[in-house]
Write a protein that holds these residues in place. Structure first.
Motif, mmCIF file in Angstrom:
data_model
loop_
_atom_site.group_PDB
_atom_site.id
_atom_site.type_symbol
_atom_site.label_atom_id
_atom_site.label_comp_id
_atom_site.label_asym_id
_atom_site.label_seq_id
_atom_site.Cartn_x
_atom_site.Cartn_y
_atom_site.Cartn_z
ATOM 1 N N ASP A 56 2.003 -3.996 7.190
ATOM 2 C CA ASP A 56 0.828 -3.123 7.201
ATOM 3 C C ASP A 56 -0.066 -3.613 6.074
ATOM 4 O OD1 ASP A 56 -0.869 -0.939 6.205
ATOM 5 O OD2 ASP A 56 0.169 0.315 7.662
ATOM 6 N N VAL A 57 -1.174 -4.236 6.452
ATOM 7 C CA VAL A 57 -2.009 -4.902 5.449
ATOM 8 C C VAL A 57 -3.388 -4.250 5.394
ATOM 9 C CG1 VAL A 57 -3.120 -7.089 4.828
ATOM 10 C CG2 VAL A 57 -0.787 -7.097 5.746
ATOM 11 N N LEU A 58 -3.775 -3.852 4.198
ATOM 12 C CA LEU A 58 -5.120 -3.304 3.990
ATOM 13 C C LEU A 58 -5.941 -4.304 3.194
ATOM 14 C CD1 LEU A 58 -7.133 -0.829 4.031
ATOM 15 C CD2 LEU A 58 -6.245 -0.312 1.750
ATOM 16 N N MET A 59 -7.060 -4.727 3.752
ATOM 17 C CA MET A 59 -7.952 -5.612 3.001
ATOM 18 C C MET A 59 -9.110 -4.817 2.446
ATOM 19 S SD MET A 59 -8.315 -9.294 4.579
ATOM 20 C CE MET A 59 -6.815 -10.142 5.001
ATOM 21 N N ILE A 60 -9.372 -5.048 1.167
ATOM 22 C CA ILE A 60 -10.530 -4.410 0.543
ATOM 23 C C ILE A 60 -11.661 -5.434 0.611
ATOM 24 C CG2 ILE A 60 -11.364 -3.168 -1.498
ATOM 25 C CD1 ILE A 60 -8.652 -2.099 -0.557
ATOM 26 N N THR A 61 -12.641 -5.152 1.445
ATOM 27 C CA THR A 61 -13.682 -6.151 1.678
ATOM 28 C C THR A 61 -15.028 -5.655 1.157
ATOM 29 O OG1 THR A 61 -14.298 -5.320 3.841
ATOM 30 C CG2 THR A 61 -12.471 -6.879 3.771
ATOM 31 N N GLY A 62 -16.033 -6.459 1.390
ATOM 32 C CA GLY A 62 -17.379 -6.068 0.980
ATOM 33 C C GLY A 62 -18.373 -6.646 1.970
ATOM 34 N N ARG A 63 -19.604 -6.805 1.528
ATOM 35 C CA ARG A 63 -20.625 -7.384 2.411
ATOM 36 C C ARG A 63 -20.235 -8.810 2.804
ATOM 37 N NH1 ARG A 63 -25.750 -6.325 2.619
ATOM 38 N NH2 ARG A 63 -26.359 -8.405 1.977
ATOM 39 N N ASN A 64 -20.694 -9.271 3.923
ATOM 40 C CA ASN A 64 -20.476 -10.658 4.386
ATOM 41 C C ASN A 64 -19.016 -11.007 4.646
ATOM 42 O OD1 ASN A 64 -23.209 -11.068 4.093
ATOM 43 N ND2 ASN A 64 -22.993 -11.857 2.003
ATOM 44 N N LYS A 65 -18.149 -10.015 4.832
ATOM 45 C CA LYS A 65 -16.731 -10.324 5.020
ATOM 46 C C LYS A 65 -16.292 -10.175 6.470
ATOM 47 C CE LYS A 65 -16.027 -11.081 0.611
ATOM 48 N NZ LYS A 65 -15.305 -12.124 -0.063
ATOM 49 N N ARG A 66 -17.247 -10.038 7.375
ATOM 50 C CA ARG A 66 -16.949 -9.875 8.785
ATOM 51 C C ARG A 66 -16.006 -10.961 9.327
ATOM 52 N NH1 ARG A 66 -19.941 -6.666 12.107
ATOM 53 N NH2 ARG A 66 -18.722 -6.346 14.003
ATOM 54 N N PRO A 67 -16.194 -12.242 8.925
ATOM 55 C CA PRO A 67 -15.296 -13.281 9.459
ATOM 56 C C PRO A 67 -13.815 -13.009 9.192
ATOM 57 C CG PRO A 67 -17.184 -14.287 8.394
ATOM 58 C CD PRO A 67 -17.252 -12.825 8.083
ATOM 59 N N LEU A 68 -13.500 -12.274 8.127
ATOM 60 C CA LEU A 68 -12.100 -11.940 7.854
ATOM 61 C C LEU A 68 -11.544 -11.068 8.974
ATOM 62 C CD1 LEU A 68 -12.227 -11.025 4.054
ATOM 63 C CD2 LEU A 68 -11.053 -12.957 5.086
ATOM 64 N N GLU A 69 -12.315 -10.062 9.359
ATOM 65 C CA GLU A 69 -11.857 -9.168 10.432
ATOM 66 C C GLU A 69 -11.728 -9.935 11.737
ATOM 67 O OE1 GLU A 69 -13.658 -5.328 10.701
ATOM 68 O OE2 GLU A 69 -14.234 -5.334 8.590
ATOM 69 N N ASP A 70 -12.694 -10.819 11.990
ATOM 70 C CA ASP A 70 -12.643 -11.602 13.240
ATOM 71 C C ASP A 70 -11.418 -12.517 13.250
ATOM 72 O OD1 ASP A 70 -14.924 -10.423 14.128
ATOM 73 O OD2 ASP A 70 -16.256 -12.050 13.499
ATOM 74 N N HIS A 71 -11.085 -13.073 12.102
ATOM 75 C CA HIS A 71 -9.976 -14.025 12.061
ATOM 76 C C HIS A 71 -8.638 -13.375 12.428
ATOM 77 C CE1 HIS A 71 -7.765 -17.604 11.095
ATOM 78 N NE2 HIS A 71 -6.949 -16.893 10.344
ATOM 79 N N PHE A 72 -8.466 -12.121 12.010
ATOM 80 C CA PHE A 72 -7.185 -11.452 12.286
ATOM 81 C C PHE A 72 -7.230 -10.620 13.579
ATOM 82 C CE2 PHE A 72 -6.952 -12.482 7.778
ATOM 83 C CZ PHE A 72 -5.730 -13.148 7.769
ATOM 84 N N ASP A 73 -8.300 -10.801 14.340
ATOM 85 C CA ASP A 73 -8.445 -10.097 15.618
ATOM 86 C C ASP A 73 -8.281 -11.106 16.757
ATOM 87 O OD1 ASP A 73 -8.987 -8.137 17.428
ATOM 88 O OD2 ASP A 73 -11.085 -7.850 16.841
ATOM 89 N N ARG A 74 -8.153 -10.611 17.998
ATOM 90 C CA ARG A 74 -8.075 -11.503 19.153
ATOM 91 C C ARG A 74 -9.436 -12.152 19.391
ATOM 92 N NH1 ARG A 74 -3.714 -10.104 22.716
ATOM 93 N NH2 ARG A 74 -4.372 -11.924 23.887
ATOM 94 N N ASN A 75 -9.431 -13.357 19.943
ATOM 95 C CA ASN A 75 -10.670 -14.011 20.366
ATOM 96 C C ASN A 75 -10.483 -14.381 21.837
ATOM 97 O OD1 ASN A 75 -12.698 -15.832 21.022
ATOM 98 N ND2 ASN A 75 -12.811 -16.681 18.946
ATOM 99 N N TYR A 76 -10.816 -13.423 22.712
ATOM 100 C CA TYR A 76 -10.503 -13.579 24.137
ATOM 101 C C TYR A 76 -11.200 -14.786 24.765
ATOM 102 C CZ TYR A 76 -8.157 -9.101 23.876
ATOM 103 O OH TYR A 76 -7.297 -8.093 23.539
ATOM 104 N N GLU A 77 -12.451 -15.018 24.348
ATOM 105 C CA GLU A 77 -13.223 -16.123 24.936
ATOM 106 C C GLU A 77 -12.515 -17.456 24.670
ATOM 107 O OE1 GLU A 77 -17.149 -15.874 23.405
ATOM 108 O OE2 GLU A 77 -17.869 -17.450 24.743
ATOM 109 N N LEU A 78 -12.129 -17.649 23.409
ATOM 110 C CA LEU A 78 -11.441 -18.881 23.023
ATOM 111 C C LEU A 78 -10.075 -18.977 23.706
ATOM 112 C CD1 LEU A 78 -11.565 -21.342 21.147
ATOM 113 C CD2 LEU A 78 -10.818 -19.873 19.275
ATOM 114 N N GLU A 79 -9.368 -17.849 23.745
ATOM 115 C CA GLU A 79 -8.042 -17.842 24.377
ATOM 116 C C GLU A 79 -8.139 -18.198 25.857
ATOM 117 O OE1 GLU A 79 -5.632 -14.372 23.521
ATOM 118 O OE2 GLU A 79 -6.485 -14.242 21.507
ATOM 119 N N GLU A 80 -9.176 -17.668 26.517
ATOM 120 C CA GLU A 80 -9.362 -17.959 27.941
ATOM 121 C C GLU A 80 -9.660 -19.439 28.161
ATOM 122 O OE1 GLU A 80 -12.388 -15.994 30.624
ATOM 123 O OE2 GLU A 80 -11.237 -14.295 29.829
ATOM 124 N N ALA A 81 -10.523 -19.980 27.310
ATOM 125 C CA ALA A 81 -10.888 -21.397 27.439
ATOM 126 C C ALA A 81 -9.658 -22.282 27.251
ATOM 127 C CB ALA A 81 -11.968 -21.749 26.429
#
Ligand code: G1P
Length: 302
Positions: A56-81
């Protein structure tokens, strides 16, 4: 909620820093996303938490940290390709980071220091001991520091920090601990702490490195901690107060780490980490080592 055997299940990873040492690379990319060989630095840190039983991991983020959330999330488009191409091995690599842990995010808002970042974790953490892992420190997976710290916390209660002996001229870059030995050769009792001291003021050459197992009493202390070094609310200052207690939140012990640590927050160390880890990789290592050897030999002759 799954608890580990020890009752510690949550890891907190502060990741709100601006990464100014790596500009311009970090102008639009979080420093945590800089690659170490072919994985972002932050993925090694999450993998370390998971290896110690904390999924169970909590990241304390700030502005411009969106790529962190994307990295640990699914990327369906890439997975499909990749599925269409039948590229199973790359597909597995893409899924690795999203299958790793249960990720949570909270924003720090204003950058008021590491102590303030940790305080932002309170609503998620509640009243259980928890781990804090700083993203700039990479600990080699073959030297499992965090698991040892959790065991020590179970034995002694209170809080446990990681310490490493450094050259005296380096101590001003770290928190420095006053320590007493215990019967365990790798465990010390921490009796005092100073954040980034002048060498003459440093209580020892034992530097705090970025792994902590904290008693939740730290939150009450942090709420009252005044800005210290760098005009920021310092975790080190709150831990000094806990170190002086034997009751709530105390004592503080240190695990003395003698394994492999890489500071990816420093450009020179970041490069060294990449070279060492690339050399050790089964897939890349053999070719890379041969090239490196030739390159260094030529450089020495030049
Ligand atoms: C932080 C802590 C410091 C610790 C260091 C370890 O400092 O405040 O006590 O020694 O991490 O990497 P920072 O390097 O974020 O300035």
């Amino acid at each position: 909620m799954t608890l580990t055997r020890t009752g510690i299940s949550k890891a907190v990873i502060p990741a709100a820093g601006l990464g100014t040492r790596f500009l311009p690379a970090t102008k639009a990319t979080p420093k945590e996303m800089l690659p170490v060989v072919d994985k972002p630095a932050i993925q090694y840190v999450v993998e370390e938490a998971v290896a110690a039983g904390l999924s169970d991991v909590l990241m304390i983020t700030g502005r411009n940290k969106r790529p962190l959330e994307d990295h640990f999330d699914r990327n369906y488009e890439l997975e499909e390709a990749l599925t269409r191409k039948g590229d199973a091995s790359r597909l597995a690599r893409v899924r690795e980071s999203s299958d790793l842990a249960t990720m949570h995010y909270v924003r720090q808002g204003a950058p008021q220091g590491l102590g303030h970042a940790v305080l932002c974790a309170e609503p998620h953490v509640g009243d259980q001991p928890f781990a804090v892992l700083l993203g700039d420190d990479l600990i080699d997976p073959r030297d499992p520091l965090l698991a040892r710290m959790i065991t020590v916390q179970q034995q002694h209660g209170g809080s446990v920090i990681a310490l490493m002996e450094v050259d005296p001229e380096q101590i001003h870059l770290y928190g420095s601990a006053a320590i007493l030995p215990t019967p365990d050769p790798d465990v010390v009792r921490v009796t005092g702490l100073i954040e980034k001291p002048e060498p003459a003021q440093a209580p020892s050459h034992y530097a705090v490195i970025g792994r902590y197992v904290l008693d939740p009493a730290v939150f009450d202390v942090l709420r009252k901690t005044q800005p210290g070094c760098g005009d920021e609310i310092q975790l080190t200052d709150a831990l000094r107060e806990l170190a002086e207690r034997d009751d709530t939140g105390g004592p503080v012990h240190g695990v003395v780490f003698t394994g492999r640590r890489y500071d990816t927050g420093d450009r020179g160390d970041y490069l060294r980490a990449i070279v060492r880890l690339a050399c050790e990789r089964e897939d890349l290592g053999p070719d890379f080592r041969t090239w490196l050897h030739t390159y260094v030999t030529q450089e020495m002759q030049a």
